[in-house]
Design a protein around this motif. Structure first.
Motif, PDB file in Angstrom:
ATOM      1  N   UNK A  97       2.353  -2.331  -6.353  1.00 32.75           N
ATOM      2  CA  UNK A  97       2.575  -3.784  -6.377  1.00 32.75           C
ATOM      3  C   UNK A  97       4.051  -4.112  -6.202  1.00 32.75           C
ATOM      4  N   UNK A  98       4.923  -3.379  -6.887  1.00 29.00           N
ATOM      5  CA  UNK A  98       6.358  -3.626  -6.770  1.00 29.00           C
ATOM      6  C   UNK A  98       6.878  -3.256  -5.385  1.00 29.00           C
ATOM      7  N   UNK A  99       6.405  -2.143  -4.853  1.00 31.81           N
ATOM      8  CA  UNK A  99       6.825  -1.721  -3.512  1.00 31.81           C
ATOM      9  C   UNK A  99       6.379  -2.759  -2.481  1.00 31.81           C
ATOM     10  N   UNK A 100       5.167  -3.264  -2.645  1.00 27.88           N
ATOM     11  CA  UNK A 100       4.678  -4.249  -1.689  1.00 27.88           C
ATOM     12  C   UNK A 100       5.502  -5.539  -1.761  1.00 27.88           C
ATOM     13  N   UNK A 101       5.936  -5.922  -2.949  1.00 26.64           N
ATOM     14  CA  UNK A 101       6.797  -7.103  -3.074  1.00 26.64           C
ATOM     15  C   UNK A 101       8.105  -6.875  -2.306  1.00 26.64           C
ATOM     16  N   UNK A 146      -4.321  -3.205  -1.214  1.00 25.49           N
ATOM     17  CA  UNK A 146      -5.639  -3.815  -1.136  1.00 25.49           C
ATOM     18  C   UNK A 146      -6.749  -2.822  -1.436  1.00 25.49           C
ATOM     19  N   UNK A 147      -6.581  -1.569  -1.037  1.00 28.27           N
ATOM     20  CA  UNK A 147      -7.606  -0.560  -1.329  1.00 28.27           C
ATOM     21  C   UNK A 147      -7.665  -0.252  -2.831  1.00 28.27           C
ATOM     22  N   UNK A 148      -6.555  -0.421  -3.525  1.00 28.59           N
ATOM     23  CA  UNK A 148      -6.533  -0.179  -4.971  1.00 28.59           C
ATOM     24  C   UNK A 148      -7.141  -1.340  -5.751  1.00 28.59           C
ATOM     25  N   UNK A 149      -7.267  -2.495  -5.113  1.00 27.74           N
ATOM     26  CA  UNK A 149      -7.819  -3.673  -5.782  1.00 27.74           C
ATOM     27  C   UNK A 149      -9.346  -3.679  -5.751  1.00 27.74           C
ATOM     28  N   UNK A 150      -9.922  -2.829  -4.944  1.00 28.23           N
ATOM     29  CA  UNK A 150     -11.386  -2.817  -4.808  1.00 28.23           C
ATOM     30  C   UNK A 150     -12.045  -2.146  -5.984  1.00 28.23           C
TER      31      UNK A 150
END
Length: 150
Positions: A97-101, A146-150
Motif C-alpha cells: 500500500x505504501x509503495x503504491x502510494x 489489487x490482487x492482495x485485496x481479493x
C-alpha cells in the motif's frame, strides 16, 4: 525563464522524485520477508537508478548541475514506511500500500512533465521514454495491490 533553465529545473525535479522512488523501494525491500517482493523491489530500484543516471546525464549535457538527492518530503515518507512496517510486523499488504502510494506520486510527477509544453522537444522525448518505465513499475505494483485485496 529560458528554455534551458526550465528543462534543467524540470529534469532535476524528476531526478529528485525518482531518487525518492529508489529509496522507497530499497526501504520496502528491507522491510519485507517475502523473497519475491525483495527481488521485485530491488529490481525496480535498479531500473529507477538507471532513469536517474539518464536524467542526470541530460542535465549535465544542458550545462546544468544534476540533482543528486531526493526531496525532503520523501524522507518523511520513508520514515513513515519504516515505522508502519515495524508497527505492522513487516506486513506485506501495508508495505505494498505504501509503495503504491509512492508510485502514484512519481507517475503524477512524470505526467505533469509530459503535459509541459514549455519543455524542449529533446526533453519531452526523454521524459516520455522515462515515463514508459515509471508507468510499467506503477502498474505492476497496482496490480499486486489489487490482487492482495481479493
Amino acid at each position: 525563464m529560458t528554455e534551458l533553465s526550465h528543462d534543467i529545473s524540470t529534469l532535476n525535479n524528476l531526478i529528485a522524485t525518482t531518487l525518492d522512488s529508489v529509496e522507497g523501494y530499497t526501504e520496502a525491500a528491507k522491510n519485507t520477508e517475502n523473497t519475491g517482493f525483495v527481488t521485485l523491489f530491488n529490481g525496480l530500484a535498479g531500473e529507477r537508478r538507471q532513469l536517474v543516471l539518464q536524467l542526470q546525464q541530460h542535465v549535465s549535457s544542458l550545462g546544468g548541475e544534476p540533482e543528486d538527492d531526493g526531496t525532503i518530503l520523501a524522507g518523511a515518507h520513508r520514515v513513515f514506511l519504516n515505522l508502519k512496517s515495524v508497527v505492522t510486523g513487516h506486513d506485506d499488504k501495508a508495505i505494498i500500500n505504501e509503495v503504491e502510494a509512492g508510485e502514484d506520486h512519481i507517475k503524477a510527477k512524470y505526467e505533469d512533465a509530459l503535459e509541459d509544453r514549455e519543455l524542449s522537444s529533446a526533453v519531452q522525448t526523454l521524459v516520455a521514454s522515462a515515463y514508459t518505465s515509471v508507468k510499467a513499475g506503477h502498474d505492476e505494483i497496482r496490480d499486486i495491490k489489487h490482487s492482495m485485496e481479493r
